[in-house]
Design an enzyme around this catalytic site. Structure first.
Site, PDB file in Angstrom:
ATOM      1  N   PRO A  39       0.824  -1.207   0.000  1.00  0.00           N
ATOM      2  CA  PRO A  39       0.000   0.000   0.000  1.00  0.00           C
ATOM      3  C   PRO A  39       0.866   1.269   0.000  1.00  0.00           C
ATOM      4  CG  PRO A  39      -0.803  -1.567   1.616  1.00  0.00           C
ATOM      5  CD  PRO A  39       0.516  -2.089   1.137  1.00  0.00           C
ATOM      6  N   GLU A  40       0.439   2.246  -0.771  1.00  0.00           N
ATOM      7  CA  GLU A  40       1.174   3.515  -0.805  1.00  0.00           C
ATOM      8  C   GLU A  40       0.619   4.457   0.255  1.00  0.00           C
ATOM      9  OE1 GLU A  40       2.479   4.894  -4.589  1.00  0.00           O
ATOM     10  OE2 GLU A  40       2.284   2.919  -5.515  1.00  0.00           O
TER      11      GLU A  40
ATOM     12  N   ARG B 253      12.196  -3.399  -8.121  1.00  0.00           N
ATOM     13  CA  ARG B 253      10.809  -3.041  -8.412  1.00  0.00           C
ATOM     14  C   ARG B 253      10.662  -2.806  -9.904  1.00  0.00           C
ATOM     15  NH1 ARG B 253       7.964  -1.225  -3.973  1.00  0.00           N
ATOM     16  NH2 ARG B 253       6.160  -1.577  -5.323  1.00  0.00           N
TER      17      ARG B 253
END
Length: 266
Positions: A2-3, A256
Site C-alpha cells: 500500500p502507498e 521493483r
C-alpha cells in the site's frame, strides 16, 4: 505494498471511529502484546508515509507497517469471532477492526515513535513536510530520480504507482540523475504528488489520468485491474501510450518494476 494515501486514509478512518474513547485492543493470534493500550483512550491516529500510528499517550503508541501483505478489515458492531490470523483487534463504541499480516505491529513510546518518523523522508500528505529539504538531498545525488522517488528516507509514502505516474505526467526520463533535476521541475512534481495523493486519500484509489485523457473522453476501454484507478503507464507494459501510442516500456530497477513511455519521457 500500500502507498501512503492508504495509510492516511486509514488514519482518518480510525481517528473518526475510535479517537477520544476507550478502545479494547487484543491479539487473537497472540503475536502482539496489547496490555499497555487495552482499555485506554485513543488520543489520535496519524500516518507518516507508509507507517500508521495509534497514539494512546506518551508511553504507548501502536506502530503499524503493513508491508506487502498487511490489511485492516473494518466492520460495525456486533462483534464477530476472529477469522484467520488476526494480529490486532480494536473494538470501539460502534466499530471494530482486525489487522492481519503486517510487517510491523508493536507498542512504542512517543520518543521511539519519533525516532521512526525521523528516519522517514518528506510526506506529501503531511502539513509539516518540506519539499525544500527533499530537494536539497535530491540535488546532491547522482542516483536516478526513479530510484530517489522510491527512497522512503527521502520521500515517504510514494510507491511504484505514484513514482511511475508522476514521472510520466511531467515527461521525465526515469534515468535522469537527481543532481540534474531543476528546482522548477521538482516544485512541479511535488505539487502534483500532493494533489494526486490527496485525491487518493479521498477516493481510496490511485487515479492519475487527466480529464481530457479519460475513457469517457477518448472512447478507449476503461482500465481493468485489481488495483483500480486510471493510470498512464503503471502495469501497462507493451500497451500503447495513452498520449502518443508508443508501447509502454518496463524494466526492473532496485527490485521493483519501472514503467515509462520511451517517446514521451525520452
Amino acid at each position: 505494498m500500500p502507498e501512503g494515501h492508504t495509510l492516511h486514509r486509514l488514519a482518518r478512518l480510525h481517528q473518526r471511529r475510535y479517537a477520544g474513547k476507550a478502545v479494547s485492543v487484543s491479539s487473537p493470534q497472540g503475536r502482539f502484546s496489547p496490555s499497555l493500550v487495552d482499555g485506554r483512550v485513543l488520543v489520535r491516529a496519524e500516518a507518516h508515509g507508509k507507517h500508521l500510528f495509534h497514539v494512546y499517550g506518551p508511553d504507548a503508541v501502536v506502530h503499524v507497517h503493513l508491508g506487502l501483505y498487511g490489511t485492516f478489515t473494518e466492520s460495525s458492531l456486533p462483534l464477530l469471532a476472529p477469522v484467520g490470523q488476526v494480529r490486532m483487534r480494536m473494538v470501539g463504541a460502534t466499530h471494530w477492526t482486525d489487522l492481519r499480516g503486517p510487517t510491523r505491529c508493536e507498542v512504542l513510546t512517543s520518543a521511539e515513535a519519533d525516532e521512526v518518523c525521523a528516519r522517514l523522508g518528506e510526506d506529501p500528505l503531511r502539513r509539516d513536510a518540506s519539499p525544500d529539504r527533499a530537494f536539497a538531498r535530491i540535488s546532491r545525488s547522482r542516483s536516478s530520480i526513479a530510484v530517489l522517488l522510491m527512497d522512503q528516507k527521502l520521500i515517504a509514502g510514494v510507491g511504484n504507482v505514484y513514482r511511475a505516474e508522476v514521472l510520466f505526467r511531467h515527461n521525465v526520463n526515469p534515468s535522469l540523475p537527481g543532481n540534474q533535476v531543476s528546482r522548477a521541475l521538482w516544485d512541479a512534481m511535488w505539487a502534483d504528488l500532493v494533489v494526486l495523493m490527496k485525491d487518493g486519500v479521498r477516493v481510496g484509489r490511485i487515479d492519475t489520468v487527466r480529464p481530457e485523457d479519460m475513457p469517457s473522453v477518448t472512447g478507449r476501454a476503461p482500465r481493468q485491474d485489481r488495483h483500480g484507478g486510471e493510470v498512464y503507464v503503471y502495469r501497462r507494459a507493451g500497451m500503447p501510450c495513452l498520449i502518443c501510442g508508443t508501447p509502454v516500456a518496463t524494466k526492473e530497477l532496485a527490485a521493483r518494476n519501472l514503467y515509462w513511455c520511451p517517446a514521451c519521457q525520452g
